[in-house]
Design a protein around this motif. Structure first.
Motif, short mmCIF file in Angstrom:
data_model
loop_
_atom_site.label_atom_id
_atom_site.label_comp_id
_atom_site.label_asym_id
_atom_site.label_seq_id
_atom_site.Cartn_x
_atom_site.Cartn_y
_atom_site.Cartn_z
N ILE A 1 1.33 -9.33 -8.22
CA ILE A 1 1.11 -9.47 -6.77
C ILE A 1 2.24 -8.79 -6.01
CG2 ILE A 1 1.00 -11.14 -4.87
CD1 ILE A 1 -0.27 -13.12 -6.86
N LYS A 2 3.48 -8.96 -6.46
CA LYS A 2 4.61 -8.35 -5.77
C LYS A 2 4.60 -6.83 -5.89
CE LYS A 2 7.55 -11.17 -7.83
NZ LYS A 2 8.80 -11.84 -8.24
N SER A 3 4.20 -6.32 -7.04
CA SER A 3 4.08 -4.86 -7.20
C SER A 3 3.02 -4.30 -6.25
CB SER A 3 3.71 -4.51 -8.64
OG SER A 3 4.74 -4.89 -9.52
N PHE A 4 1.93 -5.03 -6.10
CA PHE A 4 0.87 -4.61 -5.17
C PHE A 4 1.40 -4.57 -3.74
CE2 PHE A 4 -2.70 -5.91 -2.37
CZ PHE A 4 -3.50 -4.78 -2.53
N LEU A 5 2.15 -5.58 -3.34
CA LEU A 5 2.71 -5.63 -1.99
C LEU A 5 3.68 -4.47 -1.75
CD1 LEU A 5 3.44 -9.47 -1.66
CD2 LEU A 5 1.74 -8.16 -0.37
N GLU A 6 4.48 -4.15 -2.77
CA GLU A 6 5.41 -3.04 -2.64
C GLU A 6 4.67 -1.72 -2.42
OE1 GLU A 6 8.95 -0.75 -5.13
OE2 GLU A 6 7.89 -2.43 -6.03
N GLN A 7 3.59 -1.52 -3.17
CA GLN A 7 2.81 -0.28 -3.02
C GLN A 7 2.13 -0.20 -1.66
OE1 GLN A 7 3.06 2.28 -5.13
NE2 GLN A 7 4.55 0.90 -6.12
N ILE A 8 1.72 -1.36 -1.14
CA ILE A 8 1.16 -1.38 0.23
C ILE A 8 2.20 -0.87 1.22
CG2 ILE A 8 0.43 -2.92 2.10
CD1 ILE A 8 -1.05 -4.59 0.06
N GLY A 9 3.43 -1.32 1.05
CA GLY A 9 4.51 -0.87 1.93
C GLY A 9 4.72 0.63 1.85
N VAL A 10 4.69 1.19 0.63
CA VAL A 10 4.87 2.64 0.46
C VAL A 10 3.74 3.41 1.15
CG1 VAL A 10 4.95 4.52 -1.21
CG2 VAL A 10 6.16 2.38 -1.68
#
Length: 603
Positions: free
Chosen positions: A267-276
């Motif tokens: 979930i946290k990796s997904f959120l990081e990619q959303i930010g990018v």
């Protein structure tokens, strides 16, 4: 008193407050590390800024007639800055890691030694509580020190550089473009919220995990210590099954922890990619709107990479921080048990006669077992007093009380007319020589173990004590003689080491609790002769099931189920036909005294 470990849950702020005294002596190194961290965080922003400058300059150069010739100067500037930054960064990273590791090692040593120093001050009751048995106590201290020092290391080597880098990168993003800075900022709280949920979900599991590890460690120690009993009763399979069940519980807990971590990390990796993605979309829009340059796209992507760097490491940091929180509870519970510190008076006397008197003494062990009821007893100076009774009568408990290993629930104990509590513990115990039925032998040589009775004794004095304990001749037959490992000696020889310590200490008060229980008949006679010699003009309290050890005592106290039933000389008590008479007659029958007497008469 009943000990209740882990009375409160420690938070991160609590941990740092507890750690502060241990870290404070190294504040100069800490300030230096913080300064290097700040410089390192500034240096980490060089690459994004240089990349922005490079892209924008290259774009301008491509519009010139001869871009390569004009661009040589730009390449030299870029190369100089980047290489210079990397050279500086080598020293910064070395300093951060070296001083961070130095702080960690120093704090680790202080934490470990502090735990040892503190538990040495605790009363005997602390160590008899099942929550603080050997395996659990060792695991609690070892894991606590390990996790706390890892927390210190993470803080100075990982967390501070990462978050300093992140904060400075975020500030630069805001300075370059407020909207891009806001997008980066909005992603972070969501990510931290998810990480916090992950930590909360695993907190109870980790506490259980820690207790399971303690139980498993304690179980292994019990197996090693009880291996002879296990094998004699053919209980290998039973003990193996017990350990297997503990291992399965531990494994299931580990799998649950890993599964939870994998889910939340995804979930946290997904959120990081959303930010990018959002940063890319917004910066491209601003370029097309001619609000920022093309180089700013790379700048913000790299800056966001610096901002999100702690996010990528947060799962690992959270794991280790939560481990520190859980194991720190156990460690600081041991370290902060100030109510378990052994009470000591202040009276120090150079000479003690040894007149003990117990008046209406009651005592209950920490586990709730009532051991003594209204005990009244006098142990007169210069005389030999014996305690007899069946196992569990309370004889050894009396010894524990007069040595101040425990304090009575009620009543009073005096020594030379002064309340026993008034005496300073070390001063009191320096006047008492104690030989138990089973005495502890330290890992070390025979010489070192005997010298424990008087650390300042010379080799000749140690040997003289061994001779008095009838041990010297046996020592001289050993391969390494007095340098031989004392743990490799027989039980009887180890008992003689304890008696040799007594001779070396040469105290005015002697307490003998089954001193010859593990010795053969000849050794018992030899030791009795030596003890008879050392008893002269001393206060002696002896506990023994051996008639020869007690029959010539000046006064004998017969005890039964924690009470004094009768007292007097051997002949007086024998004539009473009460408790002492029953014990004496049973001992005589068990020794076949009639047959022995007939044998002696025939010869």
């Amino acid at each position: 008193m009943s000990i209740k470990p882990f009375s409160r849950t420690l938070g991160l702020i609590d941990i740092f407050k507890q750690l502060r005294p241990f870290v404070k002596p190294y504040r100069t190194m800490i300030i230096g590390t913080l300064l290097l961290t700040f410089i390192g965080a500034l240096a980490a922003q060089v690459n994004p800024l240089v990349l922005e400058y490079t892209v924008d300059e290259v774009q301008k150069l491509t519009e010139l007639p001869n871009p390569l010739a004009e661009g040589v100067q730009v390449l030299i500037i870029i190369s100089s800055i980047l290489f210079g930054k990397e050279i500086v960064n080598i020293f910064i990273q070395f300093g951060q890691k070296y001083y961070g590791e130095k702080i960690r090692i120093n704090v680790s040593s202080v934490l470990a030694q502090s735990a040892i120093d503190k538990i040495l001050t605790y009363r005997t009751a602390f160590f008899q509580n099942e929550d603080y048995d050997t395996g659990k106590l060792q695991t609690r201290i070892d894991r606590g020190v390990e996790s706390l020092t890892r927390l210190v290391q993470n803080f100075f080597i990982d967390i501070l550089p990462l978050f300093s880098n992140s904060i400075i990168a975020l500030v630069i993003m805001y300075m370059k473009n407020v909207y891009v800075g806001l997008v980066a900022t909005l992603i972070l709280p969501i990510y931290f919220w998810v990480s916090q949920k992950q930590a909360n979900k695993l907190q109870g599991v980790r506490r259980t995990f820690r207790m399971q590890r303690e139980n498993k460690s304690n179980g292994l120690i019990n197996i090693i210590q009880s291996i002879m009993v296990i094998k004699s009763f053919n209980r290998e399979k039973y003990e193996g099954t017990k350990q297997f069940d503990l291992q399965m519980d531990l494994m299931n807990n580990q799998l649950y922890t890993r599964k939870t971590n994998f889910l939340y990390d995804a979930i946290k990796s997904f959120l990081e990619q959303i930010g990018v993605v959002l940063i890319i979309l917004l910066t491209v829009y601003l370029v097309l709107d001619q609000t920022i340059s093309i180089g700013a796209i790379m700048l913000h992507i790299m800056l966001f990479n610096n901002v999100s760097a702690p996010i990528r490491q947060l799962h690992r940091i959270y794991d280790q921080m939560n481990d520190a929180l859980i194991y720190a509870e156990g460690y600081f519970d041991v370290l902060n048990s100030d109510d378990e510190i052994e009470e000591s008076g202040s009276l120090v006397k150079s000479e003690i006669r040894g007149d003990f008197e117990l008046k209406n003494v009651d005592f209950t062990y920490p586990n709730g077992t009532k051991a003594l009821y209204d005990i009244n007893m006098k142990i007169e100076a210069g005389k030999t007093t014996a305690l007899v009774g069946l196992s569990g009568a309370g004889k050894s408990t009396v010894v524990n009380l007069i040595c101040k290993f425990f304090a009575p629930d009620s009543g009073e104990i005096t020594l030379d007319g002064i309340p026993l509590n008034s005496y300073e513990n070390q001063s009191l115990r320096s006047h008492i020589g104690l030989v138990l039925q089973k005495n502890h032998i330290f890992n070390g040589s025979v010489m070192e173990n005997i010298r424990y009775g008087n650390m300042d004794a010379s080799n000749e004095e140690v040997m003289d004590a061994a001779k008095k304990a009838y041990l010297h001749d046996q020592i001289m037959t050993l391969p390494e003689k007095y340098d031989h490992n004392a743990n490799q000696l027989s039980g009887g020889q180890q008992q003689r080491i304890a008696i040799a310590r007594l001779f070396l200490k040469n105290p005015p008060i002697i307490i003998l609790d089954e001193p010859t229980a593990s010795l053969d008949a000849i050794a018992t006679e030899q030791i009795k002769n030596s003890l008879d010699a050392i008893k002269e003009n001393r206060t002696v309290l002896v506990i023994s099931h051996s008639l020869s050890q007690i029959i010539d005592s000046d006064v004998i106290y017969a005890m039964e189920q924690g009470r004094v039933i009768e007292h007097g000389t051997h002949q007086q008590l024998y004539n009473n036909e009460s408790t002492y008479r029953r014990i004496f007659d049973a001992s005589a029958r068990s020794m076949n005294l009639d047959l022995i007497a007939d044998t002696l008469n025939d010869n």
